[in-house]
Structures are given as C-alpha cells and as structure tokens.
Design an enzyme around this catalytic site. Sequence first.
Site, PDB file in Angstrom:
ATOM      1  N   GLY A  55      37.937  42.645  48.575  1.00  0.00           N
ATOM      2  CA  GLY A  55      39.298  42.316  48.976  1.00  0.00           C
ATOM      3  C   GLY A  55      40.287  42.854  47.961  1.00  0.00           C
ATOM      4  O   GLY A  55      39.954  43.041  46.792  1.00  0.00           O
ATOM      5  N   GLN A  60      48.050  42.874  43.609  1.00  0.00           N
ATOM      6  CA  GLN A  60      47.111  43.570  42.733  1.00  0.00           C
ATOM      7  C   GLN A  60      47.428  45.051  42.582  1.00  0.00           C
ATOM      8  O   GLN A  60      46.912  45.708  41.684  1.00  0.00           O
ATOM      9  CB  GLN A  60      45.679  43.409  43.254  1.00  0.00           C
ATOM     10  CG  GLN A  60      45.161  41.997  43.127  1.00  0.00           C
ATOM     11  CD  GLN A  60      43.741  41.914  43.613  1.00  0.00           C
ATOM     12  OE1 GLN A  60      43.501  41.746  44.798  1.00  0.00           O
ATOM     13  NE2 GLN A  60      42.799  42.043  42.694  1.00  0.00           N
ATOM     14  N   CYS A  98      37.038  39.390  40.061  1.00  0.00           N
ATOM     15  CA  CYS A  98      38.299  39.900  40.588  1.00  0.00           C
ATOM     16  C   CYS A  98      38.597  41.251  39.943  1.00  0.00           C
ATOM     17  O   CYS A  98      38.409  41.416  38.735  1.00  0.00           O
ATOM     18  CB  CYS A  98      39.421  38.899  40.280  1.00  0.00           C
ATOM     19  SG  CYS A  98      41.031  39.386  40.891  1.00  0.00           S
ATOM     20  N   LEU A  99      39.092  42.184  40.756  1.00  0.00           N
ATOM     21  CA  LEU A  99      39.453  43.494  40.216  1.00  0.00           C
ATOM     22  C   LEU A  99      40.556  43.387  39.172  1.00  0.00           C
ATOM     23  O   LEU A  99      40.648  44.228  38.281  1.00  0.00           O
ATOM     24  CB  LEU A  99      39.898  44.423  41.359  1.00  0.00           C
ATOM     25  CG  LEU A  99      38.848  44.719  42.429  1.00  0.00           C
ATOM     26  CD1 LEU A  99      39.439  45.579  43.530  1.00  0.00           C
ATOM     27  CD2 LEU A  99      37.628  45.378  41.824  1.00  0.00           C
ATOM     28  N   HIS A 140      40.319  33.727  48.376  1.00  0.00           N
ATOM     29  CA  HIS A 140      40.560  34.404  47.095  1.00  0.00           C
ATOM     30  C   HIS A 140      41.778  35.328  47.215  1.00  0.00           C
ATOM     31  O   HIS A 140      42.670  35.303  46.360  1.00  0.00           O
ATOM     32  CB  HIS A 140      39.309  35.190  46.696  1.00  0.00           C
ATOM     33  CG  HIS A 140      39.438  35.946  45.416  1.00  0.00           C
ATOM     34  ND1 HIS A 140      38.788  35.575  44.264  1.00  0.00           N
ATOM     35  CD2 HIS A 140      40.142  37.061  45.101  1.00  0.00           C
ATOM     36  CE1 HIS A 140      39.094  36.429  43.295  1.00  0.00           C
ATOM     37  NE2 HIS A 140      39.912  37.349  43.782  1.00  0.00           N
ATOM     38  N   GLU A 141      41.821  36.131  48.274  1.00  0.00           N
ATOM     39  CA  GLU A 141      42.947  37.056  48.454  1.00  0.00           C
ATOM     40  C   GLU A 141      44.234  36.299  48.780  1.00  0.00           C
ATOM     41  O   GLU A 141      45.308  36.653  48.295  1.00  0.00           O
ATOM     42  CB  GLU A 141      42.629  38.087  49.546  1.00  0.00           C
ATOM     43  CG  GLU A 141      41.435  38.975  49.239  1.00  0.00           C
ATOM     44  CD  GLU A 141      41.448  39.593  47.853  1.00  0.00           C
ATOM     45  OE1 GLU A 141      42.526  40.021  47.383  1.00  0.00           O
ATOM     46  OE2 GLU A 141      40.375  39.647  47.218  1.00  0.00           O
ATOM     47  N   HIS A 144      45.999  35.142  45.728  1.00  0.00           N
ATOM     48  CA  HIS A 144      46.801  36.179  45.065  1.00  0.00           C
ATOM     49  C   HIS A 144      48.247  36.165  45.564  1.00  0.00           C
ATOM     50  O   HIS A 144      49.173  36.414  44.801  1.00  0.00           O
ATOM     51  CB  HIS A 144      46.221  37.571  45.297  1.00  0.00           C
ATOM     52  CG  HIS A 144      45.107  37.935  44.378  1.00  0.00           C
ATOM     53  ND1 HIS A 144      45.270  38.080  43.021  1.00  0.00           N
ATOM     54  CD2 HIS A 144      43.798  38.177  44.629  1.00  0.00           C
ATOM     55  CE1 HIS A 144      44.116  38.402  42.471  1.00  0.00           C
ATOM     56  NE2 HIS A 144      43.212  38.464  43.420  1.00  0.00           N
TER      57      HIS A 144
END
Length: 174
Positions: A55, A60, A98-99, A140-141, A144
């Site tokens: 994701g 991000q 997470c990225l 999770h997304e 953000h």
Amino acid sequence: MLMISGVQYTYSMDIQIYGKPVLAAVAEPVKEITPELLAILDEMVPMLTTHRGVGLAAPQVGISQRFFVMNAGDKLRKVINPEIVKTGSAQAEMEEGCLSVPGIHKRVRRPKRITVRYTNEAGETVEEELKDFTARVFQHEYDHLDGVLFVDRLTPVARKLIGRQLEALKEETA
C-alpha cells in the site's frame, strides 16, 4: 507543479520518511477526480512493486490528499476519500512495516473485519467488507490520511524499544 482539488503541490515521487511533517498531517479530501490525480494514482502503483509494498498513501509521496493505492494480493485498489463505516469486534495482532518507516517492523493490533466505502478511479462509490490482511492494509493506509503511522499505535514499551531508530530516521529527514 501539480494541482489537485484546487491545491497546488510541488512533489516528486519519492517516499517521505518518518519525521516529515506531511506524514503527521490530516490530509484534505479530494474534491474532484482530475487527469492529474489519475496520473498520480497510476504512478503510485509500480512503486508498490519497486519498494515491495502492499500500500502507498498520498502523504507518503508528499501530497496531503485523501487517496491511496493498495494491492493486498486479492486485487489492486485505487482508493479516493475512504471511510471506515464499521469495524468488527474481533482483533488480531500482526507484524507491520511501512515504506515511510524503513527497517522497523512491529506487531500492531487491529480489527480483523471492516466495512469500507470509497470512490474508485472511475468515480464510482464502492462499499465492501474487508477481512484479515486486506482489512489490515486498508486500515494502515487509511491511518496515513489521518497523520497516523503504525509506530503511533504501538504500546509505550514497544515504542520505547525503537526510540533510537525513530530518532535516527528523524535526523536523516531534517
């Protein structure tokens, strides 16, 4: 320069790392699906493969707007202005990464089932029930978009254990 929902952004398709203000801000709703927005959604998809993610949310990549892409293995979703309509009572704990928080993976507790509503890239309203891994990725997304990272959901003890790593990431982004 890029214009989305009347807001101008200077962006590059680089992953924003822990400590960047855009990751802690509540993102603005998308007012209109434009060719620019669709192009960014399309550009975000290959980043999932390149960075081995499932994701990627607009904050991000430096855009404080409410949209993300996800591919939890069942199908690719391009999600605009999402809502979590309902959460189930059963919870599960699972390791997340997470990225935007590279090198850190910790267990996070989340609802196993959720009902969501969002607009897809064709402008259609989608409502669906998600469960297990797909529900986790969506949550999770979605976090953000509210300026919440998975590390913000850790217990105080777990957070303390990674405190030095988080500070190092923050110093790198300063």
